[in-house]
Write an enzyme that holds these catalytic residues in place. Structure first.
Site, short mmCIF file in Angstrom:
data_model
loop_
_atom_site.label_atom_id
_atom_site.label_comp_id
_atom_site.label_asym_id
_atom_site.label_seq_id
_atom_site.Cartn_x
_atom_site.Cartn_y
_atom_site.Cartn_z
CG HIS A 47 -86.69 -60.18 53.90
ND1 HIS A 47 -86.06 -59.31 54.83
CD2 HIS A 47 -84.86 -59.85 53.37
CE1 HIS A 47 -85.69 -58.60 54.76
NE2 HIS A 47 -84.88 -59.00 54.31
CD GLU A 49 -90.69 -60.85 56.22
OE1 GLU A 49 -90.03 -61.74 55.00
OE2 GLU A 49 -91.29 -59.93 56.67
CB CYS A 77 -88.03 -55.27 56.59
SG CYS A 77 -87.84 -55.72 54.89
CB CYS A 80 -91.63 -57.70 53.84
SG CYS A 80 -89.51 -57.98 53.47
#
Length: 146
Positions: A47, A49, A77, A80
């Site tokens: 991801h 992040e 999410c 993260c």
């Protein structure tokens, strides 16, 4: 946020959802910039992040990102959000809400859970319409391919 939006534009080149993130040092210097790369890397933790946090930690030489700000185009999410807490990020700034998987206020609120030892400040809705439009355009184009 505009730099995060620019990063997000690179993700579809690899078939990934266009999410971009960057980490700013306390003085405002950019420590790391990333876009989603799960498809390109085959890594479920790819991801934007997480990748931006890794780059920032590498730049600082420490996993503690005390005083830093994460800017991301989509609400983080649970994975993260947990990483943000563990990295001791001071502030999370995001654009579009994620009612299906958001863990910074929409579906869950991991980062403000009083049971945790660190709770970053949250700023939401920054350039929300532009961030949402990038995602909407991506998913509309994907539906058109079917």
């Amino acid at each position: 946020m505009r730099a995060a939006l620019e990063a997000a534009q690179r993700a579809p080149e690899h078939g990934d959802v266009p999410v971009g993130a960057l980490v700013l040092a306390p003085d405002g210097a950019v420590l790391g910039v990333a876009c989603n790369d799960r498809e390109a890397s085959g890594d479920p933790t790819g991801h934007a992040e997480v990748l931006a946090l890794r780059a920032a930690a590498h730049a600082l030489g420490s996993w503690r990102l005390t005083g830093c700000t994460l800017v991301v185009t989509l609400e983080p999410c649970t994975m993260c959000a947990g990483a943000l807490v563990l990295a001791r990020v001071a502030r999370v700034v995001y654009g579009a809400d994620d009612p299906k998987a958001g863990a910074v206020g929409s579906l869950w609120d991991v980062v403000r859970d009083r049971r945790l030892n660190h709770r970053p400040e949250v700023v939401s809705g920054v350039l929300a319409e532009q961030c949402s439009a990038v995602l909407r355009t991506f998913f509309e184009s994907r539906r058109g391919l079917r």
